[in-house]
Scaffold this motif. Structure first.
Motif, short mmCIF file in Angstrom:
data_model
loop_
_atom_site.label_atom_id
_atom_site.label_comp_id
_atom_site.label_asym_id
_atom_site.label_seq_id
_atom_site.Cartn_x
_atom_site.Cartn_y
_atom_site.Cartn_z
N SER A 258 0.84 -1.20 0.00
CA SER A 258 0.00 0.00 0.00
C SER A 258 0.88 1.25 0.00
O SER A 258 1.83 1.35 0.78
CB SER A 258 -0.90 0.02 1.23
OG SER A 258 -1.49 1.29 1.38
N HIS B 194 -0.68 -8.84 -3.20
CA HIS B 194 -2.06 -8.33 -3.12
C HIS B 194 -2.10 -7.41 -1.91
O HIS B 194 -1.59 -7.76 -0.84
CB HIS B 194 -3.02 -9.50 -2.95
CG HIS B 194 -4.41 -9.19 -3.39
ND1 HIS B 194 -4.98 -9.79 -4.49
CD2 HIS B 194 -5.35 -8.35 -2.90
CE1 HIS B 194 -6.23 -9.33 -4.65
NE2 HIS B 194 -6.47 -8.46 -3.68
N GLN B 195 -2.71 -6.26 -2.06
CA GLN B 195 -2.62 -5.25 -1.01
C GLN B 195 -2.99 -5.82 0.37
O GLN B 195 -4.03 -6.47 0.53
CB GLN B 195 -3.55 -4.09 -1.34
CG GLN B 195 -3.24 -2.85 -0.54
CD GLN B 195 -4.02 -1.66 -1.05
OE1 GLN B 195 -5.23 -1.59 -0.90
NE2 GLN B 195 -3.33 -0.71 -1.66
N GLU C 57 -3.59 -8.75 -7.08
CA GLU C 57 -3.98 -7.43 -7.60
C GLU C 57 -3.40 -6.35 -6.70
O GLU C 57 -3.45 -6.47 -5.47
CB GLU C 57 -5.50 -7.28 -7.60
CG GLU C 57 -6.21 -8.15 -8.62
CD GLU C 57 -7.71 -8.17 -8.36
OE1 GLU C 57 -8.27 -7.16 -7.90
OE2 GLU C 57 -8.30 -9.23 -8.60
N ASN C 58 -2.88 -5.33 -7.35
CA ASN C 58 -2.37 -4.21 -6.56
C ASN C 58 -2.37 -2.94 -7.40
O ASN C 58 -1.48 -2.76 -8.24
CB ASN C 58 -0.96 -4.52 -6.04
CG ASN C 58 -0.52 -3.50 -5.01
OD1 ASN C 58 -0.72 -2.31 -5.20
ND2 ASN C 58 0.05 -3.96 -3.92
N PRO C 59 -3.36 -2.08 -7.20
CA PRO C 59 -3.41 -0.86 -8.02
C PRO C 59 -2.30 0.12 -7.66
O PRO C 59 -1.89 0.92 -8.50
CB PRO C 59 -4.78 -0.28 -7.69
CG PRO C 59 -5.08 -0.79 -6.32
CD PRO C 59 -4.45 -2.14 -6.22
N ASP C 60 -1.79 0.06 -6.43
CA ASP C 60 -0.77 1.02 -6.01
C ASP C 60 0.57 0.76 -6.68
O ASP C 60 1.28 1.69 -7.06
CB ASP C 60 -0.59 0.98 -4.49
CG ASP C 60 -1.76 1.62 -3.76
OD1 ASP C 60 -2.77 1.92 -4.42
OD2 ASP C 60 -1.65 1.82 -2.54
N HIS D 115 -0.49 -4.57 -10.89
CA HIS D 115 -0.84 -5.98 -10.70
C HIS D 115 0.36 -6.88 -11.02
O HIS D 115 1.23 -6.52 -11.81
CB HIS D 115 -2.01 -6.39 -11.60
CG HIS D 115 -3.27 -5.62 -11.32
ND1 HIS D 115 -3.61 -5.17 -10.06
CD2 HIS D 115 -4.28 -5.22 -12.13
CE1 HIS D 115 -4.77 -4.54 -10.12
NE2 HIS D 115 -5.19 -4.55 -11.37
N GLN E 114 -7.94 5.53 0.69
CA GLN E 114 -6.69 5.24 -0.01
C GLN E 114 -6.44 3.73 -0.16
O GLN E 114 -5.43 3.32 -0.72
CB GLN E 114 -5.51 5.87 0.75
CG GLN E 114 -5.53 7.38 0.74
CD GLN E 114 -4.48 7.96 1.67
OE1 GLN E 114 -4.80 8.49 2.73
NE2 GLN E 114 -3.23 7.85 1.27
N TYR F 224 -7.34 0.00 -1.64
CA TYR F 224 -7.96 -0.60 -2.83
C TYR F 224 -9.39 -1.03 -2.46
O TYR F 224 -9.57 -1.80 -1.50
CB TYR F 224 -7.11 -1.80 -3.23
CG TYR F 224 -7.52 -2.53 -4.49
CD1 TYR F 224 -7.99 -1.86 -5.61
CD2 TYR F 224 -7.38 -3.91 -4.55
CE1 TYR F 224 -8.32 -2.55 -6.76
CE2 TYR F 224 -7.70 -4.62 -5.70
CZ TYR F 224 -8.18 -3.92 -6.80
OH TYR F 224 -8.51 -4.61 -7.94
N ARG G 61 -10.54 -2.83 0.98
CA ARG G 61 -11.20 -2.02 2.02
C ARG G 61 -12.51 -2.67 2.45
O ARG G 61 -12.82 -2.76 3.65
CB ARG G 61 -11.45 -0.61 1.47
CG ARG G 61 -12.14 0.30 2.45
CD ARG G 61 -12.53 1.60 1.77
NE ARG G 61 -13.15 2.53 2.70
CZ ARG G 61 -13.73 3.66 2.33
NH1 ARG G 61 -13.77 4.01 1.06
NH2 ARG G 61 -14.28 4.45 3.23
#
Lengths: 470, 66
Positions: A96, A128-129, A137-140, A143, A334, A336, A340
């Motif tokens: 994150s 993965h976050q 998956e990790n948008p920060d 991926h 903040q 994903y 969250r």
């Protein structure tokens, strides 16, 4: 030796060449750093790379070995740690951006023991976050991508560990497994991935997801390397309240290749849930191989298997919500969104419901122990499917359409709940060239039997030698 | 512990507020409530149906080691 070949040597093979001074840790690390640079645009395995630190450590290892101070079979071997294992002086994001600037001042116990063993840390691996998801998956930080087909998931949450080990970016990687996060990416990327018994490896200094379900463990290209890592990391740690003060065997001595007389149980419940027909056929063939090698194969019944998902969900959700409760209040927007939502949903589990789940866990573990009166290991599919497209929320499993998360975790979660050791090993490929894994699980603190059976199977087949088409 | 419907939206929002979540963010609350009812509550209901007579909760901490 060709640099690509060097990057695909196992730790066991590398150590024999390093101790005989046929190759130097400096050459080994240079080759891996070059491979990382070449493949990162495709795979995105890493969050933080440590090239200067790694080269300095490699030179130190080379000097020590030249001076006769060889530390053992992991000395000079490249390592990647999932980015929730604290390494002193290296940022630890837990996947994150909220923790982009967090730099721990101490090593986690795993990192400290790897240092003592002389491994070379190449960097911190993508996940993965907050390790809260099975797809990688990790948008920060972007991926993760599967080396066997970069349009597909590497699996999660230890997705960077999976892709890095499978692609030869690291010899050894470490994942954590709360609901399958070592075994899922290992199976989808064609690795051996061991979730040891709860309490066998220290969790100290590792960002938690769910205290009572989190397990650190190795993800490597061979079972022997899992055993070598277990030798280096096992042992009581007073800093971890759940650390078990139990004898530590030499795990490599279990790798005899002999499974004659081993009692292998195949829970019939494994095939009462949706499973892709090609996966089932491949796994049943792998079980036959164990039988041909002299193991006794028996179908067993494990009715409690079906309870594992709801019980572990309640525990996981409640513990994750407790751990992250301040974070979701202060930085919720903040995080994903799917992560969250998972974290926050645990806030609605009452204390009574959490304790009901822990009572159910007692019962589940008791019934699991009873099962091992009849057999020495349980075997079955690691995943009901092969890797799916990145971003897919639903997957086709045989004739059933189901959510990606329940599908990917349907065979993993029982062993987080009871804490028993479980490993995945490559056991075949689908028609479209994607890896399939075989899961073997054993009694608490009997990793030796699990490793012995997995190694014997691995050595009798060629699946682990295949390389992704990169 | 659970009726047919796991928790009313009103009770859910009350718990959300007590937990410090931003209940003014309606779309997020709708999403969270949907996730809870579809993915968490059914499992809790399944737990309710187990016979746990004389079974104590599993605890990870073992004081005998300290």
């Amino acid at each position: 030796m060709d640099a690509t070949e060097l990057c695909y040597l196992s730790a066991g093979q590398l150590s024999r060449l390093i101790v005989s001074k046929e190759i130097s840790p400096v050459e080994v690390v240079e080759a891996h750093l070059a491979r990382i640079e070449a493949l990162e645009p495709t795979l995105n395995s890493f969050i933080t790379l440590l090239p200067d630190q790694a080269m300095a450590a490699a030179r130190q290892a080379e000097q020590e070995i030249q001076a006769g101070r060889y530390r053992g079979p992991l000395h000079g071997v490249p390592l990647g740690l999932k980015d929730l294992y604290y390494a002193r002086g290296v940022r630890n994001t837990s996947g994150s951006r909220i923790f982009d600037d967090f730099v721990p001042e101490h090593d986690c116990t795993v990192a400290a023991r790897f240092k003592e063993a002389g491994t070379i840390l190449l960097g911190k691996l993508n996940l993965h976050q907050f390790a809260f998801g099975p797809t990688g998956e990790n948008p920060d930080y972007g991926h993760m991508h599967n080396p066997w087909d970069p349009e597909l998931i590497s699996g999660g949450s230890s997705g960077g560990s999976g892709s890095a080990a499978a692609a030869g970016q690291c010899t050894l990687t470490m994942g954590t497994d709360t609901g399958g996060s070592i075994r899922i990416p290992s199976a989808l990327c064609n690795l051996a991935g061991l979730k040891p018994t709860y309490g066998r490896l220290s969790r100290y200094g590792i960002t938690a997801l769910s205290w009572s379900l989190d397990h650190p463990g190795p993800m490597t290209r061979t079972v022997e390397d899992c055993a070598l890592v277990m030798n280096a990391l096992s042992g009581y740690d007073p800093n971890d309240p759940a650390s078990a003060n139990v004898p530590v065997p030499d795990f490599t001595s279990a790798l005899t290749g002999d499974v004659r007389g081993l009692r292998v149980g195949v829970p019939k419940e494994y095939f009462e849930v949706p499973v892709d027909p090609q996966v089932e056929q491949t796994v049943r063939r792998a079980i036959d191989v164990l039988g041909e090698m002299g193991a006794t194969i028996t179908e067993v019944s494990w009715p409690a298997y079906h309870q594992a998902a709801p019980v572990s969900t309640a525990i996981l959700m409640a513990e994750a919500a407790a751990y992250h409760s301040k974070l979701v209040r202060t930085h919720g927007s903040q995080i994903y969104p799917p992560v969250r939502t998972r974290i926050e949903s645990g806030l609605f589990i009452t204390a009574a419901e959490y304790l009901q789940a822990q009572r159910a866990r007692t019962l589940f573990t008791r019934q699991s122990r009873d099962l091992f009166n009849e057999v020495d290991i349980l075997v079955g599919p690691m995943e009901p499917i092969t890797a799916h497209k990145i971003g897919a929320l639903e997957v086709q499993v045989g004739e059933t359409v189901m959510g990606s998360t329940p599908a990917l975790t349907q065979y993993t979660r029982p062993f987080n709940l009871n804490g028993f050791p479980a490993i995945t090993v490559p056991c075949g490929f689908s028609d479209n060239g994607l890896p399939i894994g075989l899961q073997l699980a054993g009694r608490p603190f009997d990793e030796e039997t699990v490793l012995r059976a997995a190694h014997a199977y691995e050595q009798s087949t060629e699946w682990h030698n295949r390389r992704p088409p990169l | 512990m659970h009726d047919e419907h796991p928790m009313s939206k009103e009770a859910f929002l009350g718990m959300a507020e007590a937990s410090g979540l931003d209940v003014e963010d309606e779309s997020h609350m709708d999403e969270l409530y949907a996730y809870y009812t579809q993915n968490v509550a059914p499992g809790l209901k399944a737990l309710d149906e187990l016979d746990l007579t004389d079974v104590e909760p599993a605890m990870i901490y073992n004081l005998s080691k300290e």
